[in-house]
Design a protein around this motif. Structure first.
Motif, PDB file in Angstrom:
ATOM      1  N   LYS A 185       0.823  -1.207   0.000  1.00  0.00           N
ATOM      2  CA  LYS A 185       0.000   0.000   0.000  1.00  0.00           C
ATOM      3  C   LYS A 185       0.862   1.263   0.000  1.00  0.00           C
ATOM      4  O   LYS A 185       0.522   2.253  -0.641  1.00  0.00           O
ATOM      5  N   THR A 186       1.988   1.230   0.698  1.00  0.00           N
ATOM      6  CA  THR A 186       2.859   2.414   0.748  1.00  0.00           C
ATOM      7  C   THR A 186       3.570   2.674  -0.584  1.00  0.00           C
ATOM      8  O   THR A 186       4.064   3.778  -0.800  1.00  0.00           O
ATOM      9  N   ASP A 187       3.617   1.682  -1.470  1.00  0.00           N
ATOM     10  CA  ASP A 187       4.229   1.862  -2.789  1.00  0.00           C
ATOM     11  C   ASP A 187       3.282   2.535  -3.780  1.00  0.00           C
ATOM     12  O   ASP A 187       3.720   3.028  -4.819  1.00  0.00           O
ATOM     13  N   MET A 188       1.996   2.541  -3.476  1.00  0.00           N
ATOM     14  CA  MET A 188       0.994   3.088  -4.392  1.00  0.00           C
ATOM     15  C   MET A 188       1.279   4.561  -4.682  1.00  0.00           C
ATOM     16  O   MET A 188       1.569   5.336  -3.771  1.00  0.00           O
ATOM     17  N   GLY A 189       1.206   4.917  -5.946  1.00  0.00           N
ATOM     18  CA  GLY A 189       1.404   6.298  -6.349  1.00  0.00           C
ATOM     19  C   GLY A 189       2.856   6.731  -6.453  1.00  0.00           C
ATOM     20  O   GLY A 189       3.137   7.881  -6.787  1.00  0.00           O
ATOM     21  N   HIS A 190       3.782   5.832  -6.184  1.00  0.00           N
ATOM     22  CA  HIS A 190       5.205   6.153  -6.271  1.00  0.00           C
ATOM     23  C   HIS A 190       5.829   5.497  -7.497  1.00  0.00           C
ATOM     24  O   HIS A 190       5.515   4.352  -7.814  1.00  0.00           O
ATOM     25  N   LEU A 191       6.721   6.213  -8.149  1.00  0.00           N
ATOM     26  CA  LEU A 191       7.492   5.627  -9.233  1.00  0.00           C
ATOM     27  C   LEU A 191       8.533   4.698  -8.620  1.00  0.00           C
ATOM     28  O   LEU A 191       9.257   5.097  -7.705  1.00  0.00           O
ATOM     29  N   ILE A 192       8.590   3.487  -9.130  1.00  0.00           N
ATOM     30  CA  ILE A 192       9.572   2.517  -8.645  1.00  0.00           C
ATOM     31  C   ILE A 192      10.568   2.250  -9.774  1.00  0.00           C
ATOM     32  O   ILE A 192      10.187   1.760 -10.839  1.00  0.00           O
ATOM     33  N   TYR A 193      11.819   2.594  -9.505  1.00  0.00           N
ATOM     34  CA  TYR A 193      12.871   2.415 -10.499  1.00  0.00           C
ATOM     35  C   TYR A 193      13.184   0.930 -10.638  1.00  0.00           C
ATOM     36  O   TYR A 193      13.462   0.240  -9.661  1.00  0.00           O
ATOM     37  N   ILE A 194      13.138   0.442 -11.881  1.00  0.00           N
ATOM     38  CA  ILE A 194      13.419  -0.970 -12.164  1.00  0.00           C
ATOM     39  C   ILE A 194      14.825  -1.136 -12.736  1.00  0.00           C
ATOM     40  O   ILE A 194      15.508  -2.106 -12.427  1.00  0.00           O
ATOM     41  N   GLY A 195      15.268  -0.205 -13.556  1.00  0.00           N
ATOM     42  CA  GLY A 195      16.608  -0.286 -14.121  1.00  0.00           C
ATOM     43  C   GLY A 195      16.728   0.504 -15.407  1.00  0.00           C
ATOM     44  O   GLY A 195      15.781   1.149 -15.851  1.00  0.00           O
ATOM     45  N   ASP A 196      17.905   0.431 -16.009  1.00  0.00           N
ATOM     46  CA  ASP A 196      18.173   1.075 -17.299  1.00  0.00           C
ATOM     47  C   ASP A 196      18.166   0.024 -18.389  1.00  0.00           C
ATOM     48  O   ASP A 196      18.617  -1.109 -18.172  1.00  0.00           O
ATOM     49  N   ASP A 197      17.671   0.414 -19.563  1.00  0.00           N
ATOM     50  CA  ASP A 197      17.716  -0.514 -20.686  1.00  0.00           C
ATOM     51  C   ASP A 197      19.054  -0.372 -21.419  1.00  0.00           C
ATOM     52  O   ASP A 197      19.946   0.350 -20.968  1.00  0.00           O
ATOM     53  N   GLU A 198      19.186  -1.080 -22.529  1.00  0.00           N
ATOM     54  CA  GLU A 198      20.448  -1.108 -23.265  1.00  0.00           C
ATOM     55  C   GLU A 198      20.835   0.246 -23.860  1.00  0.00           C
ATOM     56  O   GLU A 198      21.989   0.455 -24.242  1.00  0.00           O
ATOM     57  N   HIS A 199      19.883   1.203 -23.921  1.00  0.00           N
ATOM     58  CA  HIS A 199      20.172   2.544 -24.446  1.00  0.00           C
ATOM     59  C   HIS A 199      20.224   3.590 -23.338  1.00  0.00           C
ATOM     60  O   HIS A 199      20.133   4.781 -23.605  1.00  0.00           O
ATOM     61  N   LYS A 200      20.315   3.134 -22.098  1.00  0.00           N
ATOM     62  CA  LYS A 200      20.388   4.003 -20.919  1.00  0.00           C
ATOM     63  C   LYS A 200      19.079   4.734 -20.623  1.00  0.00           C
ATOM     64  O   LYS A 200      19.076   5.744 -19.919  1.00  0.00           O
ATOM     65  N   ASN A 201      17.957   4.230 -21.175  1.00  0.00           N
ATOM     66  CA  ASN A 201      16.655   4.774 -20.804  1.00  0.00           C
ATOM     67  C   ASN A 201      16.308   4.255 -19.418  1.00  0.00           C
ATOM     68  O   ASN A 201      16.523   3.086 -19.116  1.00  0.00           O
TER      69      ASN A 201
END
Length: 158
Positions: free
Chosen positions: A47-63
């Motif tokens: 519930k505390t994660d709701m509404g927050h951006l959670i960083y997963i990682g960078d793709d092969e183009h640094k996105n």
């Protein structure tokens, strides 16, 4: 570029999409139960994660790739993200917000609700895993579309 995959709970279709986007899940086959469950956010959003951006990682183009649990308020949450981004970064072309909700099936809804809302993890998790496996190739198609758009964007801006 920033990519945000979002849906109601942020724990299943978004986790799968973001992890395949950064090449931590396959795009050429359906993952095993073990592969899905070893993702840090799969069926683990609280519930505390709701509404927050959670960083997963960078793709092969640094996105930079994020997930977002936006509940049933996409009409409020998504414009707020876009507005904040436009204040901080005037080039809105550098933000992609991707709705994975169209891939969510009945098993994912039942399993996710049971596991995340009711805290019946031992009951809901196997159901949501099965549902995610059933929807997986639809999620792959969304990610392929996003990656193709990113490739075209990079090509046109280089």
């Amino acid at each position: 570029m920033i990519v945000v995959y979002h849906d109601v709970g942020g724990a299943h279709s978004t986790a799968a999409a973001a992890n395949m986007h950064i090449n931590k899940l396959p795009m050429d086959r359906i993952p095993t139960k073990e592969e899905l469950l070893k993702m840090p956010t799969f069926d683990k959003i609280t519930k505390t994660d709701m509404g927050h951006l959670i960083y997963i990682g960078d793709d092969e183009h640094k996105n930079k790739v994020y997930t977002l649990a936006r509940q049933y308020k996409p009409d409020l949450v998504i414009p707020a993200i876009k507005d904040m981004y436009s204040i901080l970064e005037p080039n809105m072309d550098e933000l992609m917000i991707v709705d994975t909700m169209p891939t969510v099936n009945l098993l994912m809804k039942i399993g996710g609700f049971s596991s995340r809302r009711l805290h019946w993890v031992s009951f809901g998790r196997p159901i949501v895993v099965k549902g995610t496996q059933q929807a997986y190739m639809d999620i792959v198609n969304i990610v392929k579309g996003v990656k193709n758009n990113l490739k075209n964007y990079i090509k046109s801006n280089s």
